[in-house]
Each structure stands twice: as structure tokens, then as C-alpha cells.
Design an enzyme around this catalytic site. Structure first.
Site, PDB file in Angstrom:
ATOM      1  N   HIS A 166       0.866  -1.201   0.000  1.00  0.00           N
ATOM      2  CA  HIS A 166       0.000   0.000   0.000  1.00  0.00           C
ATOM      3  C   HIS A 166       0.892   1.237   0.000  1.00  0.00           C
ATOM      4  O   HIS A 166       1.483   1.583   1.019  1.00  0.00           O
ATOM      5  CB  HIS A 166      -0.888   0.011   1.248  1.00  0.00           C
ATOM      6  CG  HIS A 166      -1.835   1.178   1.310  1.00  0.00           C
ATOM      7  ND1 HIS A 166      -3.168   1.028   1.608  1.00  0.00           N
ATOM      8  CD2 HIS A 166      -1.656   2.507   1.133  1.00  0.00           C
ATOM      9  CE1 HIS A 166      -3.757   2.212   1.602  1.00  0.00           C
ATOM     10  NE2 HIS A 166      -2.843   3.130   1.319  1.00  0.00           N
ATOM     11  N   HIS A 205       1.456   5.432  -1.764  1.00  0.00           N
ATOM     12  CA  HIS A 205       1.057   6.556  -2.620  1.00  0.00           C
ATOM     13  C   HIS A 205       2.318   7.092  -3.273  1.00  0.00           C
ATOM     14  O   HIS A 205       3.202   7.615  -2.589  1.00  0.00           O
ATOM     15  CB  HIS A 205       0.385   7.656  -1.802  1.00  0.00           C
ATOM     16  CG  HIS A 205      -0.852   7.176  -1.112  1.00  0.00           C
ATOM     17  ND1 HIS A 205      -2.102   7.284  -1.673  1.00  0.00           N
ATOM     18  CD2 HIS A 205      -1.023   6.534   0.074  1.00  0.00           C
ATOM     19  CE1 HIS A 205      -2.994   6.749  -0.854  1.00  0.00           C
ATOM     20  NE2 HIS A 205      -2.365   6.287   0.218  1.00  0.00           N
ATOM     21  N   LYS A 215      -9.762  -0.327  -5.443  1.00  0.00           N
ATOM     22  CA  LYS A 215      -9.722   0.346  -4.143  1.00  0.00           C
ATOM     23  C   LYS A 215     -11.032   1.067  -3.863  1.00  0.00           C
ATOM     24  O   LYS A 215     -11.508   1.850  -4.686  1.00  0.00           O
ATOM     25  CB  LYS A 215      -8.564   1.359  -4.141  1.00  0.00           C
ATOM     26  CG  LYS A 215      -8.459   2.206  -2.899  1.00  0.00           C
ATOM     27  CD  LYS A 215      -7.834   1.469  -1.724  1.00  0.00           C
ATOM     28  CE  LYS A 215      -7.923   2.271  -0.436  1.00  0.00           C
ATOM     29  NZ  LYS A 215      -6.687   2.914  -0.053  1.00  0.00           N
ATOM     30  N   HIS A 274     -10.415   1.411   2.235  1.00  0.00           N
ATOM     31  CA  HIS A 274     -10.153   2.436   3.247  1.00  0.00           C
ATOM     32  C   HIS A 274     -11.348   2.352   4.191  1.00  0.00           C
ATOM     33  O   HIS A 274     -12.442   2.808   3.859  1.00  0.00           O
ATOM     34  CB  HIS A 274     -10.038   3.819   2.604  1.00  0.00           C
ATOM     35  CG  HIS A 274      -9.715   4.883   3.620  1.00  0.00           C
ATOM     36  ND1 HIS A 274      -8.509   5.529   3.675  1.00  0.00           N
ATOM     37  CD2 HIS A 274     -10.446   5.376   4.658  1.00  0.00           C
ATOM     38  CE1 HIS A 274      -8.495   6.388   4.689  1.00  0.00           C
ATOM     39  NE2 HIS A 274      -9.675   6.319   5.301  1.00  0.00           N
ATOM     40  N   HIS A 312      -4.435  -0.267   6.256  1.00  0.00           N
ATOM     41  CA  HIS A 312      -3.894   0.528   7.372  1.00  0.00           C
ATOM     42  C   HIS A 312      -4.766   0.472   8.619  1.00  0.00           C
ATOM     43  O   HIS A 312      -5.328   1.486   9.035  1.00  0.00           O
ATOM     44  CB  HIS A 312      -3.640   1.980   6.942  1.00  0.00           C
ATOM     45  CG  HIS A 312      -4.687   2.591   6.029  1.00  0.00           C
ATOM     46  ND1 HIS A 312      -6.022   2.636   6.344  1.00  0.00           N
ATOM     47  CD2 HIS A 312      -4.587   3.180   4.810  1.00  0.00           C
ATOM     48  CE1 HIS A 312      -6.687   3.218   5.367  1.00  0.00           C
ATOM     49  NE2 HIS A 312      -5.828   3.555   4.424  1.00  0.00           N
ATOM     50  N   ASP A 372       1.592   2.784   3.486  1.00  0.00           N
ATOM     51  CA  ASP A 372       0.742   3.970   3.310  1.00  0.00           C
ATOM     52  C   ASP A 372       1.585   5.241   3.284  1.00  0.00           C
ATOM     53  O   ASP A 372       1.129   6.310   3.707  1.00  0.00           O
ATOM     54  CB  ASP A 372      -0.339   4.061   4.392  1.00  0.00           C
ATOM     55  CG  ASP A 372      -1.474   4.986   3.967  1.00  0.00           C
ATOM     56  OD1 ASP A 372      -1.565   5.305   2.766  1.00  0.00           O
ATOM     57  OD2 ASP A 372      -2.253   5.409   4.838  1.00  0.00           O
TER      58      ASP A 372
END
Ligand code: DOR
Ligand code: ZN
Length: 353
Positions: free
Chosen positions: A13, A15, A99, A136, A174, A247
Site C-alpha cells: 500500500h 502513494h 480500491k 479504506h 492501514h 501507506d
């Protein structure tokens, strides 16, 4: 133990952003991770096969001749997600997973899903084709306390999804609470969870230590010490349902240091060192490889990496910022997680051993 050699880890995971930010942050992930699941919440979210392919191309172009890093791309789910695009993109390898961002839950989630029920036909298809759903897991209702968003999401949204689609492979991303830890344990093996370095290191006091600390603001927000300790037990348990997902979420300094700062902690530069600090304190160094390099791959049905990395017990001082450059000019800075702290482990620079 002064040295640890493990299979090369995967970050399930992350970004990576795009453009020059991507060019600056990607090498910090690709130097230690063989594969990474790349989040689709760009300014223009990844909602089509073309967008996923273009984004993947940008990543591969930067890494060409530098590493054998493999980005695993994700589809950003919306209320109007096309079943055809989802299936075609999964079958041809454009999307590794999809996602689910509840609308307005976090950065660039405005186009996310307003009610999970609206996309049950998408889940049905994903269940039948074996496509993983990454979640999420927070509700956004104004009447729910921000510290309860995850547990309320589990009860109100996740339980009905699991009951209705028992064979859907789901990752609760997360996780931040003991409630989530216990829920994941009792719903494995179809349900797994990623755990970040920052949720292992920080409790909610960190947000207010001597002032308001936007550097420690992320979503889901860090929780109480009780919850942090439960996450540590889970991550260091060796249990197959828990695996590494940093994350890492870079934001330029000016967007963090603001009266309305962005959510996200940039941990990519020292992620492995950060996790190891926790594993060492728990006397669980022998279980780090399971968490970092095995559990996630098995969950996703991926082959285990054949490369290895060595991590040595050497103190390192974490710099304050990563300078963001474009055409050899520094145009911004990003605060690094653990900045100014000493960490006790260091990934060997000669990574090919
Ligand atoms: O803290 C976070 N930052 N949580 C998220 O869910 C998104 C991420 C980001 O993209 O900045
Ligand atoms: Zn994220």
C-alpha cells in the site's frame, strides 16, 4: 543479532503521486521493495484502463535500467464504476486490485463511493473473477467520532459485505484499532490487513505533543496507546493475515504546514528501519520476513521474491526533509517520518546480495 537477511519485501500500500513528485519519491520505494500496490487517488483518479496503463508507464519509465521494481496498479471505485472496464482491466493485467474509498474519507476521495450498497454488483463480479478489494475502512458520517470511524465502518459496512460476498478477497487497509485486529483475525483467510509503520509508532498523544503536530496527521488518525499495542502484537505475531503496507503518503511542506493540513505521513525513506525498530523491541526479528515479504505475497497469490536484502544494526540519523527537485532545482520539501531521530537498523546499500 546484528544482521538480518530476508527476501526482498513488498509494499502492499503506497502513494507514489505523479509527475515530478513521483520522480523524486519513487526511488525510495523501489530501492527496497520489489513490488508495490500503487494507490489510485491521484488528482485525476485512476478510473479507467488507459489511466492505469499511463500511470504504470510513467513509473516504469523512471525505473528503467535502475531496478526491477514492479508496480501493481489499482482501480479507483466510484458509484458508476463500469463492470466491463473492471473485468477487462483485471483480465488483461491493467488492474491488480480495486480500491474502495468512501467518498470524502481522505485525500482525493471526493469521487469515491457514497454508499457501498450502490456497488454490490461490482463486488459480485470481483468475487467471481477473484479480484481483490482494498478498503479504506472509515465511515464519514458527521455524527460518528473520528476515533470510531474504523470500528463503525467494520460493523455497518464491512460485515454486510463479507456476509453477502463470502468469497471476496478483501484487505482492510492501514488498520488502527484493536477492534480491527480482532475482526481480521476472525475473518481470515479471505480478509487480510496492512499495518503501517506510523500506526505502530504513534498514539494520539503524538498529535498534540508540545503543540499541534500536523506531521503526525494521517487517515485513519492514530489512535490510543491500547490500540497501538494491539497493532504491534498483530504485526509481530507472524499471523498470515497481517502484512506490510506503508501507506507512505508524501505531501509538500506547505500543504502539511497549513491551517487545514493534508493527511499523510511520508515514511518511504526509512520504512524498513522503522518497522524493524518495533520488531526488535518485541523480540520478534525472526518474524519480520513473514510480515514484510511472505504473508502479503501469499495472500495475493503472488510468487515469493527471489532477491534478498540485508539489514544491519547500524545507527542512522534520519534527515529532516527530502528535497524535491525538478531540473536540478529544489522546489519543495517533504518531511520524513522519524526526522531527526536515530534508528538502529539500516538497509544495506548494496541491495543485490
Ligand atoms: O493519511 C493518508 N494519506 N491517508 C489516506 O488514506 C490517503 C493518503 C494520501 O493520499 O495522502
Ligand atoms: Zn493510503
Amino acid at each position: 543479532m546484528n544482521k538480518l537477511t530476508i527476501r526482498k519485501p513488498d509494499d502492499f500500500h503506497v502513494h507514489l503521486r505523479e509527475g515530478s513528485l513521483l520522480r523524486n519519491v519513487l526511488p525510495l520505494t523501489s530501492r527496497v521493495f520489489k513490488r508495490a500496490i500503487v494507490m489510485p487517488n491521484l488528482d485525476v483518479p485512476i478510473t479507467s484502463i488507459d489511466l492505469a496503463n499511463q500511470y504504470k508507464k510513467q513509473i516504469i519509465e523512471i525505473e528503467r535500467n535502475k531496478s526491477n521494481f514492479e508496480p501493481l496498479m489499482t482501480l479507483y471505485l466510484t458509484d458508476n464504476c463500469s463492470l466491463k472496464i473492471l473485468e477487462e482491466g483485471f483480465e488483461n493485467g491493467a488492474f491488480f486490485a480495486a480500491k474502495l474509498y468512501p467518498a470524502n474519507a481522505t485525500t482525493n476521495s471526493e469521487l469515491g463511493v457514497t454508499s457501498a450498497k450502490k456497488i454490490y454488483s461490482v463486488f459480485e463480479l470481483m468475487e467471481s473473477i477473484g479480484m481483490p478489494l482494498l478498503i479504506h475502512g472509515e465511515v464519514t458520517d458527521e455524527d460518528v467520532d473520528i476515533f470510531d470511524r474504523e470500528s463503525v465502518f467494520i460493523d455497518k459496512v464491512l460485515v454486510p459485505i463479507i456476509n453477502r460476498f463470502p468469497n471476496l478477497k478483501i484487505v482492510l487497509e492501514h488498520i488502527t484499532t484493536d477492534y480491527a485486529v480482532r475482526f481480521v483475525e476472525s475473518n481470515q483467510p479471505k480478509l487480510g490487513a496492512t499495518i503501517t509503520p506510523h500506526h505502530l509508532h504513534l498514539n494520539r498523544n503524538a498529535l498534540f505533543e508540545g503543540g499541534l503536530r500536523s506531521d503526525y496527521y494521517c487517515l485513519p488518525v492514530v489512535k490510543s496507546e491500547f490500540n497501538r499495542l494491539s497493532l504491534i502484537k498483530a504485526a509481530t505475531s507472524g499471523k498470515a493475515c497481517f502484512f506490510l503496507g506503508t501507506d507512505s503518503a508524501p505531501h509538500l511542506r506547505e500543504f502539511k504546514e497549513s491551517s487545514c493540513g493534508c493527511a499523510g505521513i511520508f515514511n518511504a525513506p526509512y520504512a524498513i528501519e522503522s518497522y524493524l525498530d518495533i520488531f526488535e523491541k518485541e523480540e520478534a526479528l525472526n518474524l519480520f520476513e513473514s510480515f514484510a515479504s511472505i504473508n502479503g505475497a501469499r495472500f495475493y497469490g503472488l510468487p515469493l521474491n527471489e532477491d534478498y536484502i540485508t539489514i544491519e544494526k547500524t545507527p542512522i540519523k534520519v534527515p529532516l526533509f527530502l528535497d524535491i527537485q525538478e531540473n536540478n532545482k529544489i522546489y519543495g520539501k517533504i518531511k520524513i517520518f522519524h526526522s531527526s531521530q536515530i534508528l538502529n537498523w539500516k538497509v544495506n546499500e548494496n541491495l543485490d546480495n
